[in-house]
Design a protein around this motif. Structure first.
Motif, PDB file in Angstrom:
ATOM      1  N   CYS A 147       0.217  33.059 -31.522  1.00  0.00           N
ATOM      2  CA  CYS A 147       1.150  33.608 -32.508  1.00  0.00           C
ATOM      3  C   CYS A 147       0.845  32.994 -33.866  1.00  0.00           C
ATOM      4  N   GLU A 187       3.176  34.269 -39.979  1.00  0.00           N
ATOM      5  CA  GLU A 187       3.437  35.616 -40.490  1.00  0.00           C
ATOM      6  C   GLU A 187       2.654  35.897 -41.765  1.00  0.00           C
ATOM      7  N   ALA A 203       3.786  44.077 -43.122  1.00  0.00           N
ATOM      8  CA  ALA A 203       3.837  44.520 -41.728  1.00  0.00           C
ATOM      9  C   ALA A 203       2.446  44.778 -41.168  1.00  0.00           C
ATOM     10  N   LEU A 258      11.826  40.891 -28.313  1.00  0.00           N
ATOM     11  CA  LEU A 258      10.826  40.389 -29.250  1.00  0.00           C
ATOM     12  C   LEU A 258      11.455  39.721 -30.463  1.00  0.00           C
ATOM     13  N   LEU A 293       4.202  42.803 -35.454  1.00  0.00           N
ATOM     14  CA  LEU A 293       5.601  42.942 -35.842  1.00  0.00           C
ATOM     15  C   LEU A 293       5.726  43.308 -37.317  1.00  0.00           C
ATOM     16  N   MET A 326      13.505  46.376 -30.880  1.00  0.00           N
ATOM     17  CA  MET A 326      13.080  44.983 -30.746  1.00  0.00           C
ATOM     18  C   MET A 326      12.827  44.566 -29.301  1.00  0.00           C
ATOM     19  N   LEU A 351      12.187  41.012 -33.285  1.00  0.00           N
ATOM     20  CA  LEU A 351      11.898  41.838 -34.460  1.00  0.00           C
ATOM     21  C   LEU A 351      11.311  43.157 -34.000  1.00  0.00           C
ATOM     22  N   GLU A 352      11.287  44.132 -34.905  1.00  0.00           N
ATOM     23  CA  GLU A 352      10.717  45.434 -34.575  1.00  0.00           C
ATOM     24  C   GLU A 352       9.199  45.339 -34.448  1.00  0.00           C
ATOM     25  N   ALA A 353       8.663  45.995 -33.442  1.00  0.00           N
ATOM     26  CA  ALA A 353       7.216  46.076 -33.270  1.00  0.00           C
ATOM     27  C   ALA A 353       6.685  47.248 -34.076  1.00  0.00           C
ATOM     28  N   SER A 354       5.536  47.053 -34.701  1.00  0.00           N
ATOM     29  CA  SER A 354       4.933  48.119 -35.490  1.00  0.00           C
ATOM     30  C   SER A 354       3.580  48.565 -34.932  1.00  0.00           C
ATOM     31  N   ILE A 385       0.801  42.538 -29.928  1.00  0.00           N
ATOM     32  CA  ILE A 385       1.921  43.235 -30.556  1.00  0.00           C
ATOM     33  C   ILE A 385       2.013  42.781 -32.006  1.00  0.00           C
ATOM     34  N   ASN A 387       7.198  41.875 -39.686  1.00  0.00           N
ATOM     35  CA  ASN A 387       7.100  40.761 -40.637  1.00  0.00           C
ATOM     36  C   ASN A 387       5.682  40.200 -40.731  1.00  0.00           C
TER      37      ASN A 387
END
Length: 113
Positions: free
Chosen positions: A78, A81, A85, A24, A44, A6, A26-29, A42, A46
């Motif tokens: 941003c 969501e 992902a 961040l 994420l 994250m 949350l995890e970046a994908s 980036i 979600n």
């Protein structure tokens, strides 16, 4: 780099050191710089897409031992969501468009930045 921890980390490969770390949340994908390096996209896990200001500024004084100001990575955009992902982000060659690919969604998005 960005990933499962994250954290967004900016490295200086010549000096072998971490220059900047940003949480961040949350995890970046997926991650991509714009062609001019001024934007960092980036994706994420979600489905949130972050577009950050990654411009490195150069002070106007002198040329001996020039230093640069680190980017602040302020969030410029941003959107809400998505349902799944983000698998990939990619800027167009001109940097004017950003393509985003989502997991298990038939429609990917291209947006002018």
């Amino acid at each position: 780099s960005a990933g499962d921890d994250m954290m967004l980390q900016l490295y200086d490969f010549e000096k072998h050191e971490v220059l900047l770390v940003k949480d961040l949340g949350l995890e970046a994908s997926a991650i991509a710089f714009s062609p001019d390096g001024n934007l960092l996209a980036i994706g994420l896990v979600n489905g949130v897409l972050l577009v950050l200001d990654s411009q490195i500024q150069k002070p106007t004084f002198g040329t001996f031992h020039e230093t640069y100001l680190m980017p602040r990575f302020d969030v410029l955009m941003c959107p809400k969501e998505a349902k799944s992902a983000i698998l990939g982000v990619e800027f167009s060659g001109s940097g004017e468009m950003l393509a985003v690919s989502f997991d298990n969604e038939p429609d990917s998005v291209a947006q002018r930045v």
